[in-house]
Design a protein around this motif. Structure first.
Motif, PDB file in Angstrom:
ATOM      1  N   UNK A  86      23.451   4.633 -32.237  1.00 51.33           N
ATOM      2  CA  UNK A  86      22.785   4.254 -30.994  1.00 51.33           C
ATOM      3  C   UNK A  86      21.886   3.033 -31.168  1.00 51.33           C
ATOM      4  N   UNK A  90      17.875   6.961 -32.829  1.00 56.87           N
ATOM      5  CA  UNK A  90      17.884   8.396 -32.479  1.00 56.87           C
ATOM      6  C   UNK A  90      17.971   9.301 -33.699  1.00 56.87           C
ATOM      7  N   UNK A  92      16.290  12.134 -35.969  1.00 57.62           N
ATOM      8  CA  UNK A  92      15.412  13.219 -35.539  1.00 57.62           C
ATOM      9  C   UNK A  92      14.055  13.047 -36.226  1.00 57.62           C
ATOM     10  N   UNK A  94      11.394  14.747 -36.573  1.00 64.08           N
ATOM     11  CA  UNK A  94      10.714  15.855 -37.238  1.00 64.08           C
ATOM     12  C   UNK A  94      11.426  16.285 -38.506  1.00 64.08           C
ATOM     13  N   UNK A 108      27.831  22.069 -38.105  1.00 62.04           N
ATOM     14  CA  UNK A 108      29.090  21.830 -37.399  1.00 62.04           C
ATOM     15  C   UNK A 108      30.270  21.945 -38.359  1.00 62.04           C
ATOM     16  N   UNK A 136      10.241  10.548 -43.741  1.00 61.18           N
ATOM     17  CA  UNK A 136      10.502  10.827 -42.327  1.00 61.18           C
ATOM     18  C   UNK A 136      10.833   9.504 -41.633  1.00 61.18           C
ATOM     19  N   UNK A 139       8.401   6.707 -41.004  1.00 57.60           N
ATOM     20  CA  UNK A 139       7.837   5.966 -42.131  1.00 57.60           C
ATOM     21  C   UNK A 139       8.736   4.803 -42.549  1.00 57.60           C
TER      22      UNK A 139
ATOM     23  N   UNK B 131      15.736  11.287 -24.140  1.00 55.97           N
ATOM     24  CA  UNK B 131      17.089  11.704 -23.803  1.00 55.97           C
ATOM     25  C   UNK B 131      18.082  11.375 -24.914  1.00 55.97           C
ATOM     26  N   UNK B 133      17.767  11.795 -27.968  1.00 56.92           N
ATOM     27  CA  UNK B 133      17.803  12.833 -28.996  1.00 56.92           C
ATOM     28  C   UNK B 133      18.878  13.873 -28.701  1.00 56.92           C
ATOM     29  N   UNK B 136      22.225  12.230 -29.313  1.00 52.23           N
ATOM     30  CA  UNK B 136      22.571  12.136 -30.736  1.00 52.23           C
ATOM     31  C   UNK B 136      23.032  13.493 -31.250  1.00 52.23           C
ATOM     32  N   UNK B 137      22.336  14.548 -30.823  1.00 54.75           N
ATOM     33  CA  UNK B 137      22.703  15.885 -31.278  1.00 54.75           C
ATOM     34  C   UNK B 137      24.111  16.250 -30.796  1.00 54.75           C
ATOM     35  N   UNK B 142      26.991  19.074 -32.443  1.00 54.63           N
ATOM     36  CA  UNK B 142      26.186  20.290 -32.315  1.00 54.63           C
ATOM     37  C   UNK B 142      26.418  20.905 -30.937  1.00 54.63           C
ATOM     38  N   UNK B 146      22.706  24.923 -30.616  1.00 58.30           N
ATOM     39  CA  UNK B 146      22.277  24.308 -31.876  1.00 58.30           C
ATOM     40  C   UNK B 146      21.369  23.098 -31.625  1.00 58.30           C
ATOM     41  N   UNK B 150      17.710  23.102 -33.261  1.00 58.16           N
ATOM     42  CA  UNK B 150      17.372  22.244 -34.400  1.00 58.16           C
ATOM     43  C   UNK B 150      16.753  20.907 -34.006  1.00 58.16           C
ATOM     44  N   UNK B 151      17.019  20.447 -32.789  1.00 58.61           N
ATOM     45  CA  UNK B 151      16.582  19.095 -32.425  1.00 58.61           C
ATOM     46  C   UNK B 151      15.538  19.105 -31.306  1.00 58.61           C
ATOM     47  N   UNK B 154      12.139  22.029 -31.727  1.00 63.63           N
ATOM     48  CA  UNK B 154      11.084  21.682 -32.691  1.00 63.63           C
ATOM     49  C   UNK B 154      10.228  20.505 -32.218  1.00 63.63           C
ATOM     50  N   UNK B 155      10.851  19.555 -31.529  1.00 66.33           N
ATOM     51  CA  UNK B 155      10.080  18.418 -31.036  1.00 66.33           C
ATOM     52  C   UNK B 155       9.248  18.811 -29.817  1.00 66.33           C
ATOM     53  N   UNK B 158       6.079  20.702 -30.774  1.00 66.60           N
ATOM     54  CA  UNK B 158       4.963  19.854 -31.210  1.00 66.60           C
ATOM     55  C   UNK B 158       4.239  19.228 -30.026  1.00 66.60           C
ATOM     56  N   UNK B 231       4.124  15.418 -37.868  1.00 68.37           N
ATOM     57  CA  UNK B 231       5.186  14.796 -38.649  1.00 68.37           C
ATOM     58  C   UNK B 231       4.685  13.512 -39.286  1.00 68.37           C
ATOM     59  N   UNK B 232       4.957  13.359 -40.579  1.00 66.52           N
ATOM     60  CA  UNK B 232       4.552  12.141 -41.271  1.00 66.52           C
ATOM     61  C   UNK B 232       5.171  10.926 -40.597  1.00 66.52           C
ATOM     62  N   UNK B 234       4.686   9.740 -37.676  1.00 67.55           N
ATOM     63  CA  UNK B 234       4.796   9.702 -36.223  1.00 67.55           C
ATOM     64  C   UNK B 234       3.524   9.116 -35.642  1.00 67.55           C
TER      65      UNK B 234
END
Lengths: 245, 238
Positions: A86, A90, A92, A94, A108, A136, A139, B131, B133, B136-137, B142, B146, B150-151, B154-155, B158, B231-232, B234
């Motif tokens: 993308x 994108x 993740x 976290x 998957x 991450x 960084x 959006x 994210x 991408x998942x 996924x 899922x 997983x995506x 968790x975000x 936070x 998150x480191x 961020x």
């Protein structure tokens, strides 16, 4: 020869606004196709339709002989075999680099964690980022993030890779490192569809160039011919604008 | 003002015991209500964010109903009205055989009311995840579940922790409404001490201090969670 990607009569609209009109394209195995055109011409939407993350209203998308079905579960399986990169990476935010690259491999493709991590490390090595596996995304620089996004897609052993303006969000000094990875992929014979404004990349790597305007595929031409003598007036105008400076 | 101060009354039997029982009851109904609120609120928030058509109408109705009717009225409805609407045997069991029906009712009412507020926060948190994210998942194959697991969640989690802190604080304060259906929580106990001893200032000061101490503990806990999950790299952390 069986086309790796075949798109027939693809149309899509948001309400009244038609964003794609009757687009058809075949991409052969190992072929690199660059899609260019003015902004708002539907390039990004087109490439997102190829793996079904944008739903289509009419037409067919066939990947390696399999129709992209409308059933979500079956679509997910085919989609996992088409890598997508993308504009805004994108990744993740976290998850660490390693977790980013392993997530879909584990959930998957059902690979074991060890298997997924081995795969991730060998690919990270190739793009020169093996030392960043515990970092991450926040960084890392944009160029590093995009290379990791490419690795994340490659880890799924894709049949083809789609790129949606992969260098448009990057600072100029980072564009080169991403294009270098893409060029290498192209040389290795990866089937690629790349939406980009980087005409240098198109000239160096593309077998064919697709020119889109106002939701239509206006012209599909072999790369050298496209730049030397585009057959459509609109493509000629577009090229004269972007190659002028 | 002539008022005979007597702080010692708070430490005399049986008043010290009443105070202790009140504190314990406030904590128990608040935490139990919070457990319901987090579970049901998250579930409804997720379904609301991803749902269309009938699903979204159901979750939207829940949120509107429970968020817009005063908590006090909801307590009364659960306690006095709902048992009459249920099948006879269930209603009788609720009224006669269920141990401490007022406590159970208070927990349920607090939990379901707060769940509607948690659902709104969770749903907004999911909507705040960019959006790209979820694209991408999905692009990586996924499934929807899922991708949420997983995506997106968790975000969203936070993003949601700071507003949830305020809901968590509020449930302790709202728990005092349970006294209207006969739960002897902190406010009810201090009121009782006041009516037995006429030392209202001392009793209500004690309640004030306890509520503030609880708030301090909750805030400290939630700040620790926030720091733990940050998150480191961020930019969101100030």
């Amino acid at each position: 020869m069986v086309a790796m990607i075949r798109i027939e009569g693809l149309s899509k609209s948001y309400g009244e606004v038609a964003v794609l009109r009757n687009c058809s394209l075949e991409v052969a195995r190992g072929e690199v196709v660059v899609i260019c055109g003015p902004s708002g011409s539907g390039k990004s939407t087109f490439v997102k339709c190829i793996n079904g993350i944008e739903p289509i209203q009419a037409g067919r998308v066939v990947i390696d002989g399999d129709d992209l079905p409308s059933k979500p579960a079956a679509a997910a399986r085919i989609r996992s075999r088409v890598g997508m990169v993308f504009q805004h990476f994108e990744l993740y935010p976290h998850l660490t680099v390693m977790e980013n690259v392993c997530l879909a491999q584990i959930h998957v493709l059902k690979r074991s964690r060890a298997e997924a991590e081995d795969k991730a490390r060998s690919l990270l090595e190739r793009v020169g980022l093996v030392d960043k596996e515990a970092a991450y995304p926040g960084q890392l620089s944009g160029g590093q993030q995009q290379r990791i996004a490419i690795v994340r897609a490659l880890a799924m052993d894709p049949l083809a890779m789609l790129f949606d303006e992969p260098t448009s969000a990057l600072d100029p000094e980072m564009i080169g490192e991403v294009l270098a990875v893409m060029l290498e992929l192209a040389r290795e014979g990866m089937t690629m569809v790349v939406v980009t404004h980087e005409m240098g990349f198109a000239k160096a790597a593309a077998d064919r160039v697709v020119f889109m305007d106002r939701g239509e595929i206006v012209e599909v031409a072999e790369t050298r011919r496209f730049f030397a003598e585009p057959s459509s007036e609109r493509a000629r105008l577009f090229l004269s604008r972007i190659l002028a400076h | 003002m002539s008022y005979a101060w007597n702080w010692g009354v708070l430490f005399q039997s049986p008043y010290l015991g009443w105070l202790g029982q009140g504190i314990a009851m406030t904590i128990v109904i608040s935490l139990a209500g919070w457990a319901i609120a987090i579970t049901i609120g998250t579930l409804i928030g997720v379904l609301h964010s991803g749902g269309r058509g009938a699903m979204r109408m159901v979750t939207g109705s829940y949120i509107n109903l429970f968020r817009n009717v005063p908590l006090l009225l909801q307590m009364f409805l659960w306690f006095f009205v709902v048992p009459e609407l249920l099948p006879k045997t269930v209603g009788t069991w609720l009224k006669r055989d269920l141990p401490h029906p007022e406590i159970v009712t208070a927990i349920v009412a607090l939990g379901l009311f707060t769940a509607s507020r948690v659902a709104v926060q969770v749903s907004a948190g999911i909507a705040a995840v960019p959006r790209g994210q979820s694209m991408a998942a999905r692009a990586s194959g996924l499934s929807t579940v899922q991708a949420y697991r997983h995506v997106l969640l968790p975000q969203a989690f936070r993003i949601v922790v700071p507003p949830l802190t305020s809901e968590f604080l509020t449930i302790f304060k709202n728990s005092s409404i349970a006294l209207t259906i006969g739960v002897y929580e902190l406010t009810a106990q201090t009121q009782q001490i006041q009516s037995f001893t006429y030392q209202g200032f001392e009793a209500f000061t004690a309640a004030t201090v306890v509520y503030m101490a609880i708030a301090l503990v909750v805030t400290t806990l939630m700040t620790a969670i926030e720091r733990r999950i940050s998150v480191a790299g961020s930019a969101a952390k100030g």
